[in-house]
Enzyme design. Structure first.
Site, mmCIF file in Angstrom:
data_model
loop_
_atom_site.group_PDB
_atom_site.id
_atom_site.type_symbol
_atom_site.label_atom_id
_atom_site.label_comp_id
_atom_site.label_asym_id
_atom_site.label_seq_id
_atom_site.Cartn_x
_atom_site.Cartn_y
_atom_site.Cartn_z
ATOM 1 N N ASN A 1 1.140 -1.189 -0.004
ATOM 2 C CA ASN A 1 -0.113 0.160 -0.195
ATOM 3 C C ASN A 1 0.871 0.814 0.301
ATOM 4 O OD1 ASN A 1 -2.120 2.099 0.581
ATOM 5 N ND2 ASN A 1 -2.391 1.451 2.575
ATOM 6 N N TRP A 2 0.752 1.639 -1.253
ATOM 7 C CA TRP A 2 2.062 3.284 -1.382
ATOM 8 C C TRP A 2 1.825 3.660 -0.763
ATOM 9 C CZ3 TRP A 2 3.898 2.711 -7.261
ATOM 10 C CH2 TRP A 2 4.605 1.458 -7.909
ATOM 11 N N LYS A 3 0.326 4.282 -0.239
ATOM 12 C CA LYS A 3 -0.374 5.544 0.509
ATOM 13 C C LYS A 3 -0.414 6.891 -0.845
ATOM 14 C CE LYS A 3 -0.556 2.808 4.475
ATOM 15 N NZ LYS A 3 0.202 3.273 6.319
ATOM 16 N N HIS B 1 -9.533 1.075 4.875
ATOM 17 C CA HIS B 1 -7.929 1.521 5.051
ATOM 18 C C HIS B 1 -7.892 2.088 6.881
ATOM 19 C CE1 HIS B 1 -3.999 2.479 6.472
ATOM 20 N NE2 HIS B 1 -3.711 1.402 6.031
ATOM 21 N N GLU C 1 -6.963 4.389 8.420
ATOM 22 C CA GLU C 1 -6.612 5.494 7.760
ATOM 23 C C GLU C 1 -8.061 6.630 7.106
ATOM 24 O OE1 GLU C 1 -2.699 5.438 5.623
ATOM 25 O OE2 GLU C 1 -2.071 5.135 7.317
ATOM 26 N N GLU D 1 -5.385 -4.772 10.336
ATOM 27 C CA GLU D 1 -4.293 -3.717 10.898
ATOM 28 C C GLU D 1 -4.498 -2.718 12.157
ATOM 29 O OE1 GLU D 1 -1.802 -2.673 7.041
ATOM 30 O OE2 GLU D 1 -3.978 -1.515 6.930
ATOM 31 N N GLY E 1 2.925 2.081 11.121
ATOM 32 C CA GLY E 1 3.439 3.504 10.469
ATOM 33 C C GLY E 1 4.321 3.883 11.668
ATOM 34 N N SER F 1 3.674 -2.112 10.428
ATOM 35 C CA SER F 1 5.188 -2.648 10.572
ATOM 36 C C SER F 1 5.595 -3.546 10.081
ATOM 37 C CB SER F 1 5.230 -2.084 11.706
ATOM 38 O OG SER F 1 5.068 -1.318 12.120
ATOM 39 N N GLY G 1 3.291 -0.996 4.654
ATOM 40 C CA GLY G 1 3.313 -0.222 3.939
ATOM 41 C C GLY G 1 4.511 0.697 3.645
ATOM 42 N N GLY G 2 5.389 1.196 4.887
ATOM 43 C CA GLY G 2 6.469 1.582 4.610
ATOM 44 C C GLY G 2 7.544 0.234 3.601
HETATM 45 P P1 13P Z 1 3.203 0.298 7.989
HETATM 46 O O1 13P Z 1 3.454 -1.093 7.035
HETATM 47 O O2 13P Z 1 4.154 1.550 7.243
HETATM 48 O O3 13P Z 1 3.148 0.417 9.269
HETATM 49 O O4 13P Z 1 1.725 0.520 7.518
HETATM 50 C C1 13P Z 1 0.995 -0.747 7.388
HETATM 51 C C2 13P Z 1 -0.783 -0.455 6.273
HETATM 52 O O5 13P Z 1 -1.304 0.688 7.170
HETATM 53 C C3 13P Z 1 -0.779 -0.700 5.049
HETATM 54 O O6 13P Z 1 -1.651 -0.763 4.955
#
Ligand code: 13P
Length: 248
Positions: free
Chosen positions: A9-11, A94, A96, A166, A172, A211, A232-233
């Site tokens: 997930n590149w956000k 998600h 967010e 999640e 993050g 994470s 994510g990251g």
């Molecule tokens: P991180 O891997 O950066 O913690 O993000 C997880 C996430 O929200 C994937 O959708």
């Protein structure tokens, strides 16, 4: 055996050229016949990435999908549009989106249904905040987020979906749920689904997100009810993302 799935997930990160370079670098690390790997990219870059990964094992996903089919919904992207841009998957709910943009359990359920109407596999994201975990309401939160979708879509619809657990406090933050903490919730989710349909429970892929990094992926993925990860990251770096994929 359930097929595993590692999804990035590149956000809201990167530029068009960076996205293309990242997609190309991921593809370069895959071999013919690989499956179970996807990236959810910013919607404005979907077409570019679609072209870059055509005829490769890397699948494409949107990061959200509208709760309506079409019409006067400024700023939204419909399931049909995602499909036209080559998406196989779309994230829905998600944390967010739920936290910053007011996506409710009901709108998430409607997004889930819209995605399926176009043949897109919704990836339903659920998970508790730190406050909810500390007040022992994790399972109640999971029930509420899951049941909103089951009530609207029906249990059988889950057979063509993915769930991503999640925990919000692990996103993050560099703070992962322990393997046992994650497994406990994954097992609970599968049990709740099994109470309504054992067939769906046996089939559905439940991913862990929060994470996940190359050094913790193997242990997380080894847990019985964890079928992969939503990353994510670490998905913004091709080598890290490929290492996570290879850990499965
Ligand atoms: P991180 O891997 O950066 O913690 O993000 C997880 C996430 O929200 C994937 O959708």
């Amino acid at each position: 055996m359930r097929q595993s799935l590692v999804m990035g997930n590149w956000k809201m990160n990167g530029s068009r050229s960076e996205g293309l370079a990242l997609a190309n670098a991921i593809v370069a690390g895959l071999k013919e016949g690989d499956k179970g790997i996807a990236v959810c990219v910013p919607s404005v870059y979907l077409s570019d990435i679609e072209r870059a990964i055509e005829n490769t094992p890397l699948a494409l996903g949107g990061q959200n999908v509208a709760d309506q089919a079409s019409g006067a919904y400024t700023g939204e992207t419909s399931a049909f549009m995602l499909k036209e841009c080559g998406c196989e998957y779309a994230l829905v709910g998600h944390s967010e989106r739920r936290t910053y943009y007011g996506d409710t359990d009901e709108s998430v359920a409607a997004r889930f249904c819209q995605a399926q109407k176009e043949g897109i596999i919704p990836v339903l994201c659920i998970g508790e905040t730190l406050e909810e975990r500390e007040s022992d309401t994790t399972f109640a939160v999971i029930d509420q987020q899951l049941n909103a979708v089951i009530d609207m879509a029906g249990i059988d619809a889950l057979a063509n979906s993915v769930i991503a657990y999640e925990p919000v406090w692990a996103i993050g933050t560099g703070k992962t749920a322990s393997d046992e903490q994650a497994q406990e919730v994954h097992k609970y989710i599968r049990k709740q689904i099994a109470a309504k349909s054992q067939t769906v429970a046996d089939k559905i892929q439940i991913l862990y997100g929060g994470s996940v990094k190359p050094d913790n992926a193997k242990a997380i993925f080894a847990m019985a009810d964890i079928d992969g990860g939503l990353i994510g990251g670490a998905s913004l770096d091709a080598a890290s993302f490929l290492a996570i994929y290879q850990a499965i």
